[in-house]
Motif scaffolding. Structure first.
Motif, mmCIF file in Angstrom:
data_model
loop_
_atom_site.group_PDB
_atom_site.id
_atom_site.type_symbol
_atom_site.label_atom_id
_atom_site.label_comp_id
_atom_site.label_asym_id
_atom_site.label_seq_id
_atom_site.Cartn_x
_atom_site.Cartn_y
_atom_site.Cartn_z
ATOM 1 N N ILE B 328 20.252 57.926 -23.089
ATOM 2 C CA ILE B 328 19.792 59.337 -23.619
ATOM 3 C C ILE B 328 19.498 59.997 -22.328
ATOM 4 O O ILE B 328 19.030 59.529 -21.319
ATOM 5 N N ARG B 329 19.485 61.218 -22.490
ATOM 6 C CA ARG B 329 19.038 62.337 -21.778
ATOM 7 C C ARG B 329 18.522 63.495 -22.296
ATOM 8 O O ARG B 329 18.879 63.627 -23.285
ATOM 9 N N VAL B 330 17.580 64.201 -21.669
ATOM 10 C CA VAL B 330 17.182 65.444 -21.980
ATOM 11 C C VAL B 330 17.447 66.882 -21.203
ATOM 12 O O VAL B 330 17.475 66.572 -20.080
ATOM 13 N N VAL B 331 17.887 67.833 -21.971
ATOM 14 C CA VAL B 331 18.274 68.925 -21.305
ATOM 15 C C VAL B 331 17.328 70.294 -22.098
ATOM 16 O O VAL B 331 16.882 69.752 -23.228
ATOM 17 N N ASP B 332 17.152 71.397 -21.651
ATOM 18 C CA ASP B 332 16.744 72.353 -22.320
ATOM 19 C C ASP B 332 17.691 72.989 -23.386
ATOM 20 O O ASP B 332 18.850 73.045 -23.227
ATOM 21 N N ARG B 333 17.201 73.452 -24.552
ATOM 22 C CA ARG B 333 17.904 73.759 -25.588
ATOM 23 C C ARG B 333 18.635 74.804 -25.117
ATOM 24 O O ARG B 333 19.947 75.181 -25.413
ATOM 25 N N VAL B 334 18.065 75.841 -24.507
ATOM 26 C CA VAL B 334 18.828 76.942 -23.913
ATOM 27 C C VAL B 334 18.417 76.895 -22.394
ATOM 28 O O VAL B 334 17.572 76.836 -21.920
ATOM 29 N N PRO B 335 19.663 76.501 -21.777
ATOM 30 C CA PRO B 335 19.576 76.098 -20.271
ATOM 31 C C PRO B 335 18.788 77.119 -19.533
ATOM 32 O O PRO B 335 18.856 78.412 -19.613
ATOM 33 N N GLY B 336 17.690 76.568 -18.671
ATOM 34 C CA GLY B 336 17.129 77.439 -17.822
ATOM 35 C C GLY B 336 15.693 77.931 -18.679
ATOM 36 O O GLY B 336 14.761 78.526 -17.943
ATOM 37 N N GLU B 337 15.641 78.011 -19.907
ATOM 38 C CA GLU B 337 14.536 78.208 -20.802
ATOM 39 C C GLU B 337 13.655 77.281 -21.368
ATOM 40 O O GLU B 337 13.980 76.777 -22.418
ATOM 41 N N LEU B 338 13.015 76.704 -20.524
ATOM 42 C CA LEU B 338 12.020 75.479 -20.895
ATOM 43 C C LEU B 338 11.397 75.805 -21.991
ATOM 44 O O LEU B 338 11.435 74.755 -23.071
ATOM 45 N N GLN B 339 11.002 76.949 -22.524
ATOM 46 C CA GLN B 339 9.888 77.085 -23.674
ATOM 47 C C GLN B 339 10.611 77.255 -24.839
ATOM 48 O O GLN B 339 9.921 77.469 -25.820
ATOM 49 N N MET B 340 12.099 77.303 -24.790
ATOM 50 C CA MET B 340 12.823 77.452 -26.043
ATOM 51 C C MET B 340 13.208 76.128 -26.884
ATOM 52 O O MET B 340 13.809 76.213 -27.859
ATOM 53 N N GLY B 341 12.575 75.061 -26.096
ATOM 54 C CA GLY B 341 12.743 73.882 -26.889
ATOM 55 C C GLY B 341 13.664 72.705 -26.186
ATOM 56 O O GLY B 341 14.158 73.105 -25.005
ATOM 57 N N SER B 342 14.113 71.714 -26.605
ATOM 58 C CA SER B 342 14.831 70.542 -25.753
ATOM 59 C C SER B 342 15.957 69.922 -26.751
ATOM 60 O O SER B 342 16.106 70.322 -27.987
ATOM 61 N N ASP B 343 16.883 69.552 -25.793
ATOM 62 C CA ASP B 343 18.058 68.714 -26.656
ATOM 63 C C ASP B 343 18.160 67.428 -26.113
ATOM 64 O O ASP B 343 18.528 67.120 -24.864
ATOM 65 N N PHE B 344 17.438 66.475 -26.915
ATOM 66 C CA PHE B 344 17.775 64.957 -26.799
ATOM 67 C C PHE B 344 18.976 64.430 -26.982
ATOM 68 O O PHE B 344 19.429 64.371 -28.294
ATOM 69 N N ILE B 345 19.849 64.036 -25.981
ATOM 70 C CA ILE B 345 21.204 63.747 -26.173
ATOM 71 C C ILE B 345 21.119 62.201 -26.221
ATOM 72 O O ILE B 345 21.169 61.452 -25.111
ATOM 73 N N VAL B 346 21.391 61.618 -27.566
ATOM 74 C CA VAL B 346 21.421 59.952 -27.409
ATOM 75 C C VAL B 346 22.811 59.732 -27.551
ATOM 76 O O VAL B 346 23.623 60.286 -28.492
#
Lengths: 120, 352
Positions: B328-346
């Motif tokens: 699993i890893r997690v990235v910003d949903r919108v790259p560089g825009e933390l407050q726009m949510g997350s993308d947990f990639i399982v």
């Protein structure tokens, strides 16, 4: 007022129910602290409860055993299983419980569930 | 004694297991030193006139059955209770077969033995310790849940009263929130108990169904919020290699999203994409919440045993992924825009 039989071996919880239920328009007409007492009390009551609120883990006879016996006495009885042990959910429904709720439960949700079941 | 006999005897005595031969009545005819040592005797003592297996192997009925069975087939690695010279009980691992004469007539039995007393006792202690631990966790979880239930109901009832003074509302809400947290913690400890105690039987799971079940469970855990859940693939499109706890993995990720997103409606979108490795699939769990700070991204996904209670849900996720050989890893949903949510990639292995 909706009439219920309360079955739970936890005396503190019984006190909480006894304090809150009248405030929610629910009349506790009998209390039992184990399954055997639940069946005995049910049989003794002239006016039967609309709903039985049943815990699972109790001494002498557990909730599943008590529900089975109550179903034999009255197949139309309405039992809400309210238990901290959610592994018993399917078995509770299989033996005749109308609804299974996992503790802890929000009080308003519990009131509404009791009232909806009683009105069916 | 011929040279061959001497060699044989040396081999017999140096063998790493105890070796023995007995006649049909159970009397010892031949034993090596290691075998005699298991029971606290010398070979000479065991070969004495009045010495037989009943002084060394316990539970008579079991032994008679064993010897009867050994006449039909060689028995390998059976565990037998043993008795020592000083009457202490132990366990030996026995392999035994018949010995025959030149006319193929059974003349007795022969075999080898290993003292496994310490190993057996350690195994039993471990089994008992695990059983005790499970019982205590179960007991505490059950009783604490009852206590939380008893505390939560009156507090929520008071909060539900519109006449309740506003200045006291916030402290009470904080108390109720802590109770919810304590309840979640107990449920997660029980889940972790199942994860750690379970076997390793992986099978093919329908990804769509597992995600839907997890979403339904997460919604029930947060009745005051609305989970706006969207699966971007068909119900029979993807299969993964996992076990019955896969739903817990996804539940914990959805639960975290519901917990941290302050909106009344929490949106989660799930996409499934092919990984660069054909045998793997990437499952993107996309939320529109407050995001995960960069400093937290790596740390929270490495959580294992010993971590504090606040991350037990992710501990479960990580243990399950270890079991499934996933990641699993997690990235910003919108790259560089933390407050726009997350993308947990399982990432999981594809099921056949």
């Amino acid at each position: 007022m909706i009439k219920i039989l309360l079955v739970d071996d936890d005396r503190y919880l019984q006190e909480v129910y006894m304090t809150l239920f009248p405030l929610g328009g629910i009349d506790v007409i009998s209390q039992a602290y184990d399954g055997i007492q639940a069946v005995e009390n049910y049989n003794r009551l002239d006016e039967k409860p609309d709903v039985v609120l049943m815990d699972q883990r109790m001494p002498r006879l557990d909730g599943l055993g008590a529900t089975k016996k109550l179903m034999e006495i009255d197949p139309d009885i309405k039992v809400i299983f309210l238990s901290a042990d959610d592994t018993s959910k399917q078995t509770a429904l299989d033996v005749g419980a109308s609804i299974f709720l996992s503790k802890p439960v929000q009080i308003e949700f519990l009131f509404n569930t009791i009232k909806e079941l009683a009105s069916k | 004694m011929t040279p061959i006999d001497k060699d044989y005897l040396a081999l017999f005595n140096d063998f790493p297991d105890g070796l023995f031969r007995i006649d049909l009545a159970g009397k010892y005819i031949l034993v090596n030193e290691l075998y005699a040592e298991i029971f606290g005797y010398t070979p000479e003592e065991m070969l004495a006139k009045d010495f037989d297996i009943w002084k060394t192997w316990a539970i008579e009925d079991e032994i008679r059955l064993l010897l009867s069975e050994a006449k039909k087939r060689d028995i390998k690695g059976i565990v037998v209770r043993s008795k020592s010279r000083i009457d202490t009980m132990g366990y030996i691992e026995l392999s035994i077969g018949v010995s025959r004469d030149d006319n193929d007539v059974i003349t007795g039995y022969e075999g080898r033995a290993r003292d496994i007393t310490l190993r057996y006792e350690a195994m039993n202690s471990e089994v008992e310790a695990r059983r005790n631990a499970e019982f205590l966790v179960d007991l505490m979880a059950h009783d604490l849940t009852n206590i939380h239930h008893g505390m939560q109901m009156p507090l929520e009832f008071i909060l539900g009263d519109s006449d309740f003074p506003e200045k006291y509302r916030k402290p009470l809400e904080l108390s109720v929130a802590q109770l919810h947290y304590a309840t979640d913690l107990i449920k997660n400890v029980k889940r972790l108990q199942r994860v750690l105690g379970g076997g390793n039987n992986l099978s093919t799971k329908n990804l769509y169904k597992e995600l839907m079940d997890a979403a339904a469970t997460a919604q029930r855990a947060y009745p005051a919020k609305v989970l706006d859940f969207e699966l971007m693939f068909k119900s029979d499109e993807h299969w993964v290699l996992a076990d019955n706890l896969l739903v817990d993995l996804f539940f914990n990720l959805f639960h975290n999203a519901l917990k941290h997103d302050r909106e009344a409606t929490v949106r989660i979108k799930v996409e499934a994409k092919q990984n660069a490795d054909d045998n793997l699939i990437d499952i993107h769990i996309i939320d529109y919440g407050p995001g995960v700070p960069d400093v937290e991204k790596k740390r929270i996904l490495q959580r294992r045993m010993g971590a504090k209670g606040s991350g037990i849900g992710l501990t479960i996720v990580n243990y399950l992924l270890d079991k499934y050989d996933g990641s699993i890893r997690v990235v910003d949903r919108v790259p560089g825009e933390l407050q726009m949510g997350s993308d947990f990639i399982v990432t999981l292995r594809r099921g056949m």
